[in-house]
Enzyme design. Structure first.
Site, PDB file in Angstrom:
ATOM      1  N   ASP A  46       0.852  -1.197   0.000  1.00  0.00           N
ATOM      2  CA  ASP A  46       0.000   0.000   0.000  1.00  0.00           C
ATOM      3  C   ASP A  46       0.883   1.241   0.000  1.00  0.00           C
ATOM      4  OD1 ASP A  46      -1.838   1.995   0.447  1.00  0.00           O
ATOM      5  OD2 ASP A  46      -2.165   1.483   2.563  1.00  0.00           O
ATOM      6  N   ASP A  50      -3.951   3.922   2.732  1.00  0.00           N
ATOM      7  CA  ASP A  50      -5.389   3.743   3.003  1.00  0.00           C
ATOM      8  C   ASP A  50      -5.729   2.310   3.406  1.00  0.00           C
ATOM      9  OD1 ASP A  50      -5.072   2.421   0.629  1.00  0.00           O
ATOM     10  OD2 ASP A  50      -6.646   3.495  -0.461  1.00  0.00           O
ATOM     11  N   ASP A  54      -1.933  -1.118  -3.776  1.00  0.00           N
ATOM     12  CA  ASP A  54      -2.235  -0.341  -4.978  1.00  0.00           C
ATOM     13  C   ASP A  54      -1.088  -0.427  -5.983  1.00  0.00           C
ATOM     14  OD1 ASP A  54      -0.289   1.363  -3.831  1.00  0.00           O
ATOM     15  OD2 ASP A  54      -1.839   2.406  -2.688  1.00  0.00           O
ATOM     16  N   ASP A 123      -5.459  -9.603 -15.743  1.00  0.00           N
ATOM     17  CA  ASP A 123      -6.553 -10.533 -15.496  1.00  0.00           C
ATOM     18  C   ASP A 123      -7.709 -10.120 -16.401  1.00  0.00           C
ATOM     19  OD1 ASP A 123      -8.128 -12.525 -14.097  1.00  0.00           O
ATOM     20  OD2 ASP A 123      -6.784 -12.191 -12.394  1.00  0.00           O
ATOM     21  N   ASP A 225     -10.002 -15.396 -16.570  1.00  0.00           N
ATOM     22  CA  ASP A 225     -10.796 -15.880 -15.447  1.00  0.00           C
ATOM     23  C   ASP A 225     -11.913 -16.829 -15.915  1.00  0.00           C
ATOM     24  OD1 ASP A 225     -11.266 -15.251 -12.502  1.00  0.00           O
ATOM     25  OD2 ASP A 225     -13.250 -14.797 -13.289  1.00  0.00           O
ATOM     26  N   GLU A 278      -7.998 -19.865 -17.041  1.00  0.00           N
ATOM     27  CA  GLU A 278      -8.420 -20.587 -15.836  1.00  0.00           C
ATOM     28  C   GLU A 278      -9.626 -21.445 -16.210  1.00  0.00           C
ATOM     29  OE1 GLU A 278      -9.922 -19.798 -11.244  1.00  0.00           O
ATOM     30  OE2 GLU A 278     -10.768 -18.678 -12.922  1.00  0.00           O
ATOM     31  N   HIS A 350      -4.590 -16.883  -5.312  1.00  0.00           N
ATOM     32  CA  HIS A 350      -5.451 -16.079  -4.441  1.00  0.00           C
ATOM     33  C   HIS A 350      -6.755 -16.794  -4.054  1.00  0.00           C
ATOM     34  CE1 HIS A 350      -7.121 -15.674  -8.377  1.00  0.00           C
ATOM     35  NE2 HIS A 350      -8.161 -15.026  -7.904  1.00  0.00           N
ATOM     36  N   ASP A 351      -7.015 -17.957  -4.651  1.00  0.00           N
ATOM     37  CA  ASP A 351      -8.230 -18.711  -4.341  1.00  0.00           C
ATOM     38  C   ASP A 351      -7.966 -19.954  -3.491  1.00  0.00           C
ATOM     39  OD1 ASP A 351      -9.805 -17.001  -5.921  1.00  0.00           O
ATOM     40  OD2 ASP A 351      -9.450 -18.201  -7.728  1.00  0.00           O
TER      41      ASP A 351
HETATM   42  C1  GLC Z   1     -12.003 -17.037 -10.528  1.00  0.00           C
HETATM   43  C2  GLC Z   1     -11.153 -16.124  -9.687  1.00  0.00           C
HETATM   44  C3  GLC Z   1     -11.824 -15.928  -8.374  1.00  0.00           C
HETATM   45  C4  GLC Z   1     -13.160 -15.262  -8.628  1.00  0.00           C
HETATM   46  C5  GLC Z   1     -13.997 -16.074  -9.612  1.00  0.00           C
HETATM   47  C6  GLC Z   1     -15.115 -15.242 -10.144  1.00  0.00           C
HETATM   48  O1  GLC Z   1     -12.069 -18.308 -10.017  1.00  0.00           O
HETATM   49  O2  GLC Z   1      -9.862 -16.628  -9.578  1.00  0.00           O
HETATM   50  O3  GLC Z   1     -11.067 -15.166  -7.471  1.00  0.00           O
HETATM   51  O4  GLC Z   1     -13.859 -15.133  -7.434  1.00  0.00           O
HETATM   52  O5  GLC Z   1     -13.256 -16.489 -10.735  1.00  0.00           O
HETATM   53  O6  GLC Z   1     -14.622 -14.214 -10.942  1.00  0.00           O
END
Ligand code: GLC
Length: 576
Positions: A46, A50, A54, A123, A225, A278, A350-351
């Protein structure tokens, strides 16, 4: 993605190595020797105090990433968004959310990254938009709005119920009734994420135009995605009927869409782009089609088989983890894409929970198990992805109450399980501890100062309390540094064609502790021996080369590796 060369990476490399000086040589695609680093900007750094990471924060850390040695950064979404799903709900595809910065700052980031030899992969979230995107605002406004057909609208089923029984990935039905027109719209994720109707050619053209706009700006590719969900299977969208959730939403037109996208966006371009889709729920056979260079769809995909093995009835129902199914699964993908196509390699993002907590021992053997999984993953054939914090062995977090969590998936699940299904809060929280996405989203731990050096303000999601011990500064000072181990793995992939392109062979597939495999190419062989357990292990087998004691130990995570027995989480790479 390069449009000119439709050979497989292996074929291209073969011809490059065999090329006579008078023949033009075509190198294997750049991403066969590359390592990608995923930045989740909200939680990375950051710069303006805040409490939310970023673009200024990313800019400030570019030197750190260059030092690590990665080739490209995949930036999770930074577009304007109401942030119901941390930016995966996009309101405007062609701008930057003020919480992250501005387009001008993005251009600076891109230029500075390129200056350091780092590519930036955006992304691309086009299965759905935010319900605040102007396209959806128009679409929902009336039955005859020109954009009505840009989304999936269906009449209610019997008694006003949902058109069918399909469930959303974030709990509850995949359909929400919109009172303006008394029809339901489809959302495979949150109700604030309506699905775009890719059967409408106007939708597809709008997306391609937007992608070209970003590429013209200089970005180096896209992580797409849930891209296989853009094509819907007929059961899902054919209107009122009794169908319940029928597994994968993916429809057969997916290949047509991706090929069309390739023609409209990538085919005319020169330069080094990357496309990674993905794709939850796809098979190896699907993956061969998606990543066969001759078909011109995507360069590689993220598949989910290996991260689904420890899930029971649902994602938050963790099963005991065993080594054989995991390594056998990864080996099947290695074999399946050996001749045609290409793998991406990841153990967290991140998931997903943190890899050292999920597959290793994040307590007593944190350094050893973090580096073991790094070595194992990076020695597979494919493009490795590092998720921020993985390179210093960051761990899962266990907040004591659901109030501390922010992820819409975990919060919806908790509410549904506790309120609707009467499960005990403690048991539901245990599932969130093990599998929740906020494990990966706690702020990056830079040093032992307040808020782990991530921000001067209270962060949007609390820092993992272990930050005084686990942080970048401490790791980089430590004699046994996870970061330094990753640096060596990345350098190895850059330098050694056996790492990038060698054939993969799994050894002892049923062994419960030993993860062993070879990579071979042009008479050279690499051997990985890894003890994925807390117990010492004596390695035996006819396959073990006689000359192992004389072989070169390229890399290992213990010092003084003369010993024959593998210590807990001992991982070694030998060259023959
Ligand atoms: C993908 C992303 C995830 C998101 C989902 C909906 O799986 O990696 O973080 O919540 O798609 O966009």
């Amino acid at each position: 993605m390069t449009s000119v060369d439709s050979r497989t990476p292996a074929e291209s490399a073969e011809s490059a190595e065999n090329a006579r000086p008078d023949q033009p040589s075509v190198a294997a695609p750049w991403w066969t020797t590359a390592v990608v680093y995923q930045v989740y900007p909200r939680s990375f750094a950051d710069s303006d105090g805040d409490g939310v990471g970023d673009l200024g924060g990313v800019r400030a850390k570019l030197g750190y990433l260059a030092e690590l040695g990665v080739d490209a950064i995949w930036l999770s979404p930074v577009y304007p968004s109401p942030q119901h799903d941390n930016g995966y709900d996009i309101r405007d595809y062609q701008d930057i959310d003020p919480v992250f910065g501005s387009l001008a700052e993005f251009d600076l980031l891109l230029a500075e990254a390129h200056e350091l030899g780092l590519k930036i992969v955006m992304d691309l979230v086009v299965n759905h938009t935010s319900d605040e995107h102007p396209w959806f605002v128009e679409s929902r406004s009336s039955l005859d709005n020109p954009k009505r057909d840009w989304y999936w609208w269906r009449q209610p089923g019997a008694d006003g119920a949902e058109p069918n029984g399909w469930g959303s990935a974030f709990s509850g039905p995949a359909w929400t009734l919109d009172p303006t027109t008394d029809e339901y719209y489809l959302h495979l994720f949150a109700k604030q994420q309506p699905d775009l109707n890719w059967e409408n050619p106007e939708v597809r053209q709008a997306v391609y135009t937007m992608m070209n706009w970003w590429l013209d700006r200089g970005v180096d590719g896209f992580r797409m995605d849930v891209i296989n969900f853009i094509a819907k299977q007929p059961e899902l969208v054919s209107g009122p009927q009794a169908a319940t959730d029928g597994g994968s939403p993916m429809g057969a037109q997916i290949h047509d869409y991706l090929q069309e996208m390739h023609r409209a966006v990538f085919a005319g371009r020169t330069g080094e782009h990357l496309t990674v889709g993905e794709m939850p729920g796809v098979s190896i056979d699907d993956a061969v089609l998606f990543t066969d260079a001759a078909r011109a769809e995507v360069d590689m995909i993220f598949q989910f088989e290996h991260v689904s093995l420890d899930q029971g009835a649902h994602k938050f129902d963790p099963l005991p983890r065993r080594l054989p199914p995991l390594k056998q699964s990864l080996a099947r993908w290695q074999d399946g894409l050996a001749e045609t196509g290409w793998n991406s390699l990841y153990l967290n993002n991140h998931d997903q929970p943190r890899l050292v907590s999920r597959f290793g021992n994040d307590d007593e053997f944190r350094y050893e198990s973090a580096t073991l999984w790094a070595l194992v993953l990076h020695l597979h054939r494919g493009t490795p992805y590092i998720y921020q914090g993985e390179e210093i062995g960051m761990t899962n977090v266990r907040f004591e109450s659901i109030e501390h969590y922010r992820d819409i998936e975990s919060l919806n699940h908790y509410r549904e399980a506790v309120e609707q299904f009467d499960q005990s809060p403690a048991s539901v929280l245990a599932g969130v501890h093990a599998m929740g996405r906020d494990n990966a989203r706690t702020p990056m731990q830079w040093d032992d100062s307040a808020h782990a050096g991530f921000s001067t303000a209270t962060p949007w999601l609390a820092v993992n309390p272990n930050y005084p011990r686990i942080n970048v500064a401490a790791d980089r000072d430590a004699p046994r540094s996870v970061f330094a181990f990753y640096q060596r793995l990345i350098a190895l992939r850059h330098a050694d064609p056996v790492v990038a392109l060698g054939d993969f062979e799994l050894i002892e597939p049923d062994h419960e502790q030993l993860y062993a495999f070879t990579r071979s190419r042009n008479g050279q062989m690499l051997l990985v021996l890894a003890n994925a357990s807390d117990e010492p292990l004596t390695v035996q087998g006819e396959w073990l080369p006689d000359d192992i004691s004389g072989a070169e130990l390229v890399l290992g995570n213990y010092r003084g590796d003369g010993s024959a027995a593998l210590r807990p989480w001992d991982a070694r790479l030998y060259r023959f």
